[in-house]
Scaffold this motif. Structure first.
Motif, PDB file in Angstrom:
ATOM      1  N   LEU A  34      44.324  -9.490   0.958  1.00 47.09           N
ATOM      2  CA  LEU A  34      45.422  -8.516   1.056  1.00 47.09           C
ATOM      3  C   LEU A  34      45.632  -7.788  -0.269  1.00 47.09           C
ATOM      4  CD1 LEU A  34      48.088 -10.663   2.984  1.00 47.09           C
ATOM      5  CD2 LEU A  34      46.314  -9.177   3.931  1.00 47.09           C
ATOM      6  N   GLN A  38      50.570  -5.440   0.760  1.00 51.60           N
ATOM      7  CA  GLN A  38      50.526  -6.298   1.952  1.00 51.60           C
ATOM      8  C   GLN A  38      51.053  -7.698   1.628  1.00 51.60           C
ATOM      9  OE1 GLN A  38      46.289  -5.622   2.513  1.00 51.60           O
ATOM     10  NE2 GLN A  38      46.682  -4.707   4.521  1.00 51.60           N
ATOM     11  N   ARG A  41      54.749  -7.609   1.547  1.00 52.07           N
ATOM     12  CA  ARG A  41      55.306  -7.485   2.894  1.00 52.07           C
ATOM     13  C   ARG A  41      55.318  -8.842   3.598  1.00 52.07           C
ATOM     14  NH1 ARG A  41      53.195  -2.636   4.524  1.00 52.07           N
ATOM     15  NH2 ARG A  41      51.201  -3.550   5.110  1.00 52.07           N
ATOM     16  N   ASP A 213      48.551  -9.581   7.523  1.00 51.65           N
ATOM     17  CA  ASP A 213      49.743  -9.604   6.652  1.00 51.65           C
ATOM     18  C   ASP A 213      51.030  -9.647   7.455  1.00 51.65           C
ATOM     19  OD1 ASP A 213      49.521  -7.107   7.767  1.00 51.65           O
ATOM     20  OD2 ASP A 213      50.214  -6.044   5.975  1.00 51.65           O
TER      21      ASP A 213
END
Ligand code: UTP
Length: 473
Positions: A34, A38, A41, A213
């Motif tokens: 990621l 991401q 998040r 993610d």
């Protein structure tokens, strides 16, 4: 010399220790792939959840209540049948009391619209569906027309609180803006967002990943309304406005009798804390929740939890013992919701097996053909047993309930079925007003034109005939 770990590594360690005790570390399986946005998040999503609470829910073996045993001693709930509800001795008083409550600004309307609407197969929030049989008005527009007309009947604006979910929130607010809040003043509408729950794999009980993610989630059920009202200050806002009675309805029922004075009036006459509308079941195994009194408290037993032999029990006159089916229309005392607010998290989660797309351990997207997941939802009717006094009021489904649930090939609760139910109700009003309609034509009446058959009679000259489909507005 101490070497501090880079920020992202520390974040990963923290998330890991949060997830490890609950066997959910796989959530971070794609971490190395990621980018930093991401990762942030995913981290925000992970820390927002109450993992110990969810773990208890995931591990509970499919519901904690033994409905089979409880249902065996279930009685019909305290209720007003249709005849009792419309009893000419009481109806005028109920109407007057309910009307006074509205006129004095003591009534608010809560509309829940956070569902995913999966069965309908519409790619936008269900409330946008153009259901009006002649006008093509959306479900939202119909609800706003109704609540605005109800307020106008008593010379007030009834405050509206619309619950969305993360799935529908941004689109809904945008839609309201584009529709200029349906003529409502923005300050009289509050749109608030409910919470979500993860979906878990039905065999491993691990949360499913919607993307590398992102944990797969769904709204936490209409029972999430109470927690969301607390979180977003809805109850506080109501208190500030002097609202005491809360009329609750769901977006998918365009026949909803929004803030009906007589329902509010009967609720007041009984000093009820929670009053619910019910339809009379047509068959013992009808797929609706069943109102039942158990040990002095009223509950709704889901049709799937009600043992067949109990569902079939009858009174000496042949009528069903558990006759009252829930249609998810309620009147709450604000004080009752405030009293139960700190127990909002105590409402049980109901589980349902569903098909939930996910990414597998290799990061491949999988769209399952059969239910692969368990989803968890709270139901608003689980507040009923907490009420000191509650009341169930029968309503004729033809006048108050036609829910839009299904896409084809279903036969009921589809777009055509709901449109027919709407038109049929308005045609009955027309006939009662001494009018008539060409065969096959559809009729739709905006509540701003007439709120009920009585109001229509006052507005239409007797003998009115419509030769084609008509929308009265
Ligand atoms: P349903 O349980 O029938 O779900 O919700 P749904 O979203 O309409 O449709 P399916 O089951 O995915 O096909 C009844 C009402 O409760 C609201 C819905 O918006 C609908 O008005 N609801 C449901 C919520 O507001 N939040 C939820 O989490 C679930």
């Amino acid at each position: 010399m101490t070497v501090t770990k880079p920020h992202m590594e520390r974040l990963r360690d923290e998330l890991s220790s949060l997830l490890r005790p609950f066997g959910q570390e796989h959530v971070l399986a794609f971490w190395d792939r990621l980018d930093s946005e991401q990762r942030q998040r995913l981290a925000r999503q992970v820390v927002a959840f109450d993992w110990p609470m969810m773990h208890r829910v995931f591990e509970s073996p499919g519901g904690t209540v033994d409905w089979g045993t409880l249902a065996a001693r279930a009685l019909a709930p305290p209720a007003l049948t249709l005849a009792e509800f419309n009893d000419p001795q009481k109806l005028p008083t109920a109407k007057r009391l309910g009307g006074e409550a509205i006129r004095c600004g003591r009534v608010a309307f809560v509309l829940v619209a956070g569902g995913q609407g999966t069965r309908l197969g519409f790619d936008r929030p269900k409330g946008f569906y153009p259901i009006g049989p002649v006008s093509g008005r959306s479900l939202f527009e119909i609800m706003f027309d109704h609540v605005a007309a109800r307020g106008a009947q008593f010379g007030v604006t009834i405050p509206v609180y619309v619950m969305t979910s993360p799935l529908t929130h941004a689109q809904t607010v945008e839609f309201f803006q584009s529709q200029r809040w349906f003529g409502y003043r923005e300050k009289d509408v509050q749109v608030f967002c409910q919470g979500v729950m993860p979906a878990i794999d039905r065999t491993t009980r691990q949360v499913l990943m919607a993307a590398p993610d992102k944990i797969a989630t769904g709204p936490d059920g209409h029972g999430g309304t109470l927690a969301a009202m607390v979180q977003h200050g809805v109850l506080t806002d109501m208190r500030r406005r002097g609202v005491e009675h809360i009329f609750y309805g769901q977006i998918d029922n365009p026949l909803l009798q929004v803030c009906q004075p007589q329902l509010i009036g009967h609720h007041l006459l009984r000093q009820s804390e929670m009053t619910s509308q019910a339809i009379r079941k047509q068959e013992p195994l009808q797929r609706v929740g069943n109102f039942a009194e158990i040990d002095g408290r009223v509950h709704v037993i889901e049709y799937s939890d009600l043992p067949d032999e109990v569902a079939h029990l009858r009174n000496p006159d042949g009528s069903l013992k558990l006759w009252a089916g829930s249609i998810a229309v309620h009147v709450f005392e604000r004080s009752f919701l405030e009293r139960t607010a700190d127990r909002a998290d105590a409402l049980p989660f109901h589980r349902a097996e569903k098909r939930v797309p996910f990414v597998d351990a290799e990061g491949r997207e999988v769209v399952p053909a059969a239910p692969n997941a368990i989803k968890f939802e709270r139901f608003i009717f689980d507040l009923l047993p907490l009420a000191e006094r509650s009341l169930v009021c029968e309503v004729d489904a033809a006048d108050g309930f036609a829910a839009l649930k299904n896409g084809p090939p279903a036969k009921t609760e589809t777009v055509e079925w709901v449109r027919a139910a709407m038109s049929n109700m308005y045609k009955r009003w027309l006939v009662q007003a001494g009018g008539s309609m060409a065969a096959g034509a559809l009729l739709e009446i905006n509540p701003r034109f007439a709120l009920d058959a009585e109001a229509l009679r006052r507005r239409l000259p007797a003998g009115t005939h419509f030769s084609e489909s008509t929308y009265l507005v």
